[in-house]
Design a protein around this motif. Sequence first.
Motif, PDB file in Angstrom:
ATOM      1  N   GLY A 290     -36.844 -21.724  85.661  1.00  0.00           N
ATOM      2  CA  GLY A 290     -35.321 -21.911  85.882  1.00  0.00           C
ATOM      3  C   GLY A 290     -34.582 -22.294  84.829  1.00  0.00           C
ATOM      4  O   GLY A 290     -35.171 -23.266  84.180  1.00  0.00           O
ATOM      5  N   ILE A 291     -33.550 -21.739  84.297  1.00  0.00           N
ATOM      6  CA  ILE A 291     -32.815 -22.055  83.081  1.00  0.00           C
ATOM      7  C   ILE A 291     -31.362 -22.213  83.506  1.00  0.00           C
ATOM      8  O   ILE A 291     -30.664 -21.496  83.996  1.00  0.00           O
ATOM      9  N   TYR A 321     -30.882 -11.841  76.022  1.00  0.00           N
ATOM     10  CA  TYR A 321     -32.339 -11.406  77.012  1.00  0.00           C
ATOM     11  C   TYR A 321     -32.299 -12.216  78.395  1.00  0.00           C
ATOM     12  O   TYR A 321     -33.265 -12.220  79.016  1.00  0.00           O
ATOM     13  N   MET A 322     -31.340 -13.345  78.419  1.00  0.00           N
ATOM     14  CA  MET A 322     -31.283 -13.948  79.726  1.00  0.00           C
ATOM     15  C   MET A 322     -30.106 -14.128  80.269  1.00  0.00           C
ATOM     16  O   MET A 322     -29.489 -15.021  80.386  1.00  0.00           O
ATOM     17  N   PRO A 323     -29.571 -12.942  80.851  1.00  0.00           N
ATOM     18  CA  PRO A 323     -28.067 -12.887  81.246  1.00  0.00           C
ATOM     19  C   PRO A 323     -27.959 -13.785  82.790  1.00  0.00           C
ATOM     20  O   PRO A 323     -27.046 -14.342  83.139  1.00  0.00           O
ATOM     21  N   TYR A 324     -29.151 -13.899  83.229  1.00  0.00           N
ATOM     22  CA  TYR A 324     -29.332 -14.724  84.590  1.00  0.00           C
ATOM     23  C   TYR A 324     -29.052 -16.307  84.523  1.00  0.00           C
ATOM     24  O   TYR A 324     -28.799 -16.976  85.520  1.00  0.00           O
ATOM     25  N   ALA A 325     -29.131 -17.037  83.299  1.00  0.00           N
ATOM     26  CA  ALA A 325     -28.879 -18.278  82.931  1.00  0.00           C
ATOM     27  C   ALA A 325     -27.818 -18.615  83.482  1.00  0.00           C
ATOM     28  O   ALA A 325     -26.581 -18.235  83.192  1.00  0.00           O
ATOM     29  N   GLU A 326     -27.695 -19.785  84.028  1.00  0.00           N
ATOM     30  CA  GLU A 326     -26.451 -20.691  84.392  1.00  0.00           C
ATOM     31  C   GLU A 326     -25.820 -21.353  83.222  1.00  0.00           C
ATOM     32  O   GLU A 326     -26.517 -21.620  82.432  1.00  0.00           O
ATOM     33  N   ILE A 327     -24.397 -21.598  83.358  1.00  0.00           N
ATOM     34  CA  ILE A 327     -24.133 -22.399  82.074  1.00  0.00           C
ATOM     35  C   ILE A 327     -23.204 -23.642  82.717  1.00  0.00           C
ATOM     36  O   ILE A 327     -22.216 -23.193  83.586  1.00  0.00           O
ATOM     37  N   MET A 328     -23.418 -24.815  82.281  1.00  0.00           N
ATOM     38  CA  MET A 328     -22.327 -25.701  82.597  1.00  0.00           C
ATOM     39  C   MET A 328     -21.777 -26.461  81.424  1.00  0.00           C
ATOM     40  O   MET A 328     -22.637 -26.676  80.387  1.00  0.00           O
ATOM     41  N   TYR A 329     -20.742 -26.838  81.485  1.00  0.00           N
ATOM     42  CA  TYR A 329     -19.909 -27.696  80.245  1.00  0.00           C
ATOM     43  C   TYR A 329     -19.925 -28.935  80.902  1.00  0.00           C
ATOM     44  O   TYR A 329     -19.128 -29.464  81.871  1.00  0.00           O
ATOM     45  N   VAL A 330     -20.462 -30.051  80.056  1.00  0.00           N
ATOM     46  CA  VAL A 330     -20.598 -31.308  80.287  1.00  0.00           C
ATOM     47  C   VAL A 330     -20.171 -32.254  79.054  1.00  0.00           C
ATOM     48  O   VAL A 330     -20.092 -31.751  78.113  1.00  0.00           O
ATOM     49  N   SER A 331     -19.938 -33.649  79.429  1.00  0.00           N
ATOM     50  CA  SER A 331     -19.972 -34.566  78.211  1.00  0.00           C
ATOM     51  C   SER A 331     -20.719 -35.610  78.935  1.00  0.00           C
ATOM     52  O   SER A 331     -20.316 -36.419  79.732  1.00  0.00           O
ATOM     53  N   ALA A 332     -21.888 -35.951  77.935  1.00  0.00           N
ATOM     54  CA  ALA A 332     -22.619 -37.281  78.191  1.00  0.00           C
ATOM     55  C   ALA A 332     -21.659 -38.535  77.823  1.00  0.00           C
ATOM     56  O   ALA A 332     -22.006 -39.585  78.518  1.00  0.00           O
ATOM     57  N   VAL A 333     -20.797 -38.364  77.014  1.00  0.00           N
ATOM     58  CA  VAL A 333     -19.938 -39.422  76.623  1.00  0.00           C
ATOM     59  C   VAL A 333     -18.974 -39.785  77.777  1.00  0.00           C
ATOM     60  O   VAL A 333     -18.889 -41.251  78.275  1.00  0.00           O
ATOM     61  N   ASN A 339     -22.485 -34.819  87.444  1.00  0.00           N
ATOM     62  CA  ASN A 339     -23.105 -35.055  88.845  1.00  0.00           C
ATOM     63  C   ASN A 339     -23.323 -33.895  89.299  1.00  0.00           C
ATOM     64  O   ASN A 339     -24.074 -33.336  90.504  1.00  0.00           O
ATOM     65  N   LYS A 340     -22.542 -32.767  89.107  1.00  0.00           N
ATOM     66  CA  LYS A 340     -22.538 -31.302  89.491  1.00  0.00           C
ATOM     67  C   LYS A 340     -23.965 -30.716  88.998  1.00  0.00           C
ATOM     68  O   LYS A 340     -24.510 -29.666  89.810  1.00  0.00           O
ATOM     69  N   LEU A 341     -24.568 -31.440  88.153  1.00  0.00           N
ATOM     70  CA  LEU A 341     -25.906 -30.880  87.552  1.00  0.00           C
ATOM     71  C   LEU A 341     -26.954 -30.652  88.720  1.00  0.00           C
ATOM     72  O   LEU A 341     -27.716 -29.926  88.684  1.00  0.00           O
ATOM     73  N   TYR A 342     -26.855 -31.855  89.634  1.00  0.00           N
ATOM     74  CA  TYR A 342     -27.858 -31.840  90.504  1.00  0.00           C
ATOM     75  C   TYR A 342     -27.935 -30.710  91.432  1.00  0.00           C
ATOM     76  O   TYR A 342     -28.799 -30.021  91.873  1.00  0.00           O
ATOM     77  N   ASP A 343     -26.552 -30.223  91.883  1.00  0.00           N
ATOM     78  CA  ASP A 343     -26.220 -29.097  92.776  1.00  0.00           C
ATOM     79  C   ASP A 343     -26.999 -27.960  91.940  1.00  0.00           C
ATOM     80  O   ASP A 343     -27.599 -27.045  92.746  1.00  0.00           O
ATOM     81  N   MET A 344     -26.676 -27.812  90.822  1.00  0.00           N
ATOM     82  CA  MET A 344     -27.161 -26.519  89.929  1.00  0.00           C
ATOM     83  C   MET A 344     -28.572 -26.520  90.226  1.00  0.00           C
ATOM     84  O   MET A 344     -29.213 -25.521  90.333  1.00  0.00           O
ATOM     85  N   ILE A 345     -29.276 -27.689  89.789  1.00  0.00           N
ATOM     86  CA  ILE A 345     -30.486 -27.694  89.531  1.00  0.00           C
ATOM     87  C   ILE A 345     -31.169 -27.166  91.103  1.00  0.00           C
ATOM     88  O   ILE A 345     -32.267 -26.692  91.200  1.00  0.00           O
ATOM     89  N   PHE A 425     -30.454 -14.673  92.900  1.00  0.00           N
ATOM     90  CA  PHE A 425     -31.531 -15.135  91.729  1.00  0.00           C
ATOM     91  C   PHE A 425     -30.974 -15.716  90.760  1.00  0.00           C
ATOM     92  O   PHE A 425     -31.458 -15.637  89.553  1.00  0.00           O
ATOM     93  N   ARG A 426     -29.596 -16.507  90.928  1.00  0.00           N
ATOM     94  CA  ARG A 426     -29.068 -17.034  89.669  1.00  0.00           C
ATOM     95  C   ARG A 426     -29.907 -18.128  89.039  1.00  0.00           C
ATOM     96  O   ARG A 426     -30.563 -18.896  89.656  1.00  0.00           O
ATOM     97  N   GLY A 427     -30.295 -18.151  87.657  1.00  0.00           N
ATOM     98  CA  GLY A 427     -30.621 -19.306  87.097  1.00  0.00           C
ATOM     99  C   GLY A 427     -32.076 -18.913  86.950  1.00  0.00           C
ATOM    100  O   GLY A 427     -32.823 -19.936  86.131  1.00  0.00           O
ATOM    101  N   THR A 428     -32.679 -17.749  87.338  1.00  0.00           N
ATOM    102  CA  THR A 428     -34.255 -17.621  87.213  1.00  0.00           C
ATOM    103  C   THR A 428     -34.462 -16.251  86.634  1.00  0.00           C
ATOM    104  O   THR A 428     -33.884 -15.341  87.109  1.00  0.00           O
ATOM    105  N   SER A 429     -35.513 -16.205  85.979  1.00  0.00           N
ATOM    106  CA  SER A 429     -35.994 -14.735  85.436  1.00  0.00           C
ATOM    107  C   SER A 429     -36.405 -14.175  86.731  1.00  0.00           C
ATOM    108  O   SER A 429     -37.141 -14.760  87.464  1.00  0.00           O
ATOM    109  N   LEU A 430     -36.838 -12.807  86.636  1.00  0.00           N
ATOM    110  CA  LEU A 430     -37.738 -11.971  87.605  1.00  0.00           C
ATOM    111  C   LEU A 430     -38.599 -11.502  86.839  1.00  0.00           C
ATOM    112  O   LEU A 430     -38.407 -10.891  85.885  1.00  0.00           O
ATOM    113  N   LYS A 431     -39.930 -11.365  87.225  1.00  0.00           N
ATOM    114  CA  LYS A 431     -40.908 -10.600  86.702  1.00  0.00           C
ATOM    115  C   LYS A 431     -41.379  -9.501  87.356  1.00  0.00           C
ATOM    116  O   LYS A 431     -41.418  -9.380  88.769  1.00  0.00           O
ATOM    117  N   PHE A 432     -41.677  -8.433  86.606  1.00  0.00           N
ATOM    118  CA  PHE A 432     -42.150  -6.961  87.432  1.00  0.00           C
ATOM    119  C   PHE A 432     -43.330  -6.450  86.740  1.00  0.00           C
ATOM    120  O   PHE A 432     -43.524  -6.302  85.499  1.00  0.00           O
TER     121      PHE A 432
END
Length: 442
Positions: A290-291, A321-333, A339-345, A425-432
């Motif tokens: 999962g990405i 090559y991985m259009p399914y990957a989710e994107i989040m914009y954060v700041s560690a500082v 905190n929304k990272l957990y919901d995404m994970i 299937f957001r965030g994960t690749s699928l294999k065929f």
Amino acid sequence: MSKPVVAIVGRPNVGKSTLFNALAGEKISIVKDTPGVTRDRIYADVSWLNREFTMIDTGGIEPDSRDVILSQMREQAQIAIDTADVIVFLTDVRQGLVDADSKVADMLRRSGKPVVLVVNKVDNFEKYMPDVYEFYNLGIGDPIPVSASSRLGLGDMLDAVTAHFPEGAGEDEEDDRPRIAIVGKPNVGKSSIINRLLGENRVIVSDIAGTTRDAVDTEIVHNGREYIFIDTAGLRRKNKIKEELERYSIIRTVTAVERADVVLMVIDATEGVTEQDAKIAGIAHERGKGIIIVVNKWDAIEKNDRTMREYEAKIRQTLSYMPYAEIMYVSAVTGQRLNKLYDMIDMVIENQTLRIATGVLNEIMTEAVAMQQPPSDKGKRLKLYYITQVSVKPPTFVIFVNDKELMHFSYTRYLENKIREAFGFRGTSLKFFIRERKEKEQ
């Protein structure tokens, strides 16, 4: 349990890449007679008698002088000691036992890690066996004679390697806590993100690229659920040349990704997606993890109403090559959106383990075929008989057809898109996997 990791260590020109390629079954490393030319892919999945492991070629020694060779061999050995479950120490029967071999053998012996001593270039066992016995002097066990180029003795070597694997290695373990690897180039803020999630400075953070030494597992409890975060290590020395720096960070990335369910690919918002980011993301993609692409330092970007859209377009273009990957914009500082990272994970893990009933899959496939005719070649048309899901993490499907050759990549992609339209299937690749079935078998 994750697959064991086996690292190959040895001096220049003893045949590390040749051995690596012989085991990987394809030419992955570049092999030339010039010492230190190993570049390119440095890891491969190997299977021996139903035991699977990830093999790493530590490579990359540039022999300017004897001292440099020794210091870089030590560096390699340290990488192997830090990341590998078993170390293959490769020597060369033609060059004989040299001082550098003894010094590295001391390091390996003191590490307490299992070491398999392999003597390469033994093309003729009768002729070279007396020379092989000399390597007993290293004091790290029985030398195993092989010829990587002629593929002699590899079975005995692999038996010795896999004998060191723990029972059940490579099988799923009971621990069902989500494992999240945080990967990315040095200094993009991987450790800062973990510290912010933890609320304490557990991982060392400094402005020097590569201050995180070893891969660190950190347990974090959020809303009563436990997560294991795997922080990928940086480097020991700061004055490494760029290629070596990349090589070592990629080795550590492979070992962390191997153990993870979800990979957080951290990129620096001020730099954008770089070529090395694409390489690192590719490792997670190949392994079907999962990405989530985490764009850190978002607070440092000047924004208008189009900034996020334009930024996402650039990421999607580089990582096409991985259009399914989710994107989040954060700041560690500032802690922005962390905190929304957990919901995404949680969402990505759910998608990684989603199973779809065979009947529903076949309905989707029938509808897709009706909307777009399968390709044909020389009057023969592709027929799709049946689709079923065979596993999860990542979701894997088998499609039965009349002729594999007719199943173009683009049509597989079309079916994948139809399945994604129905189930996300957001965030994960699928294999065929495409299997052939003759019409009379129907």
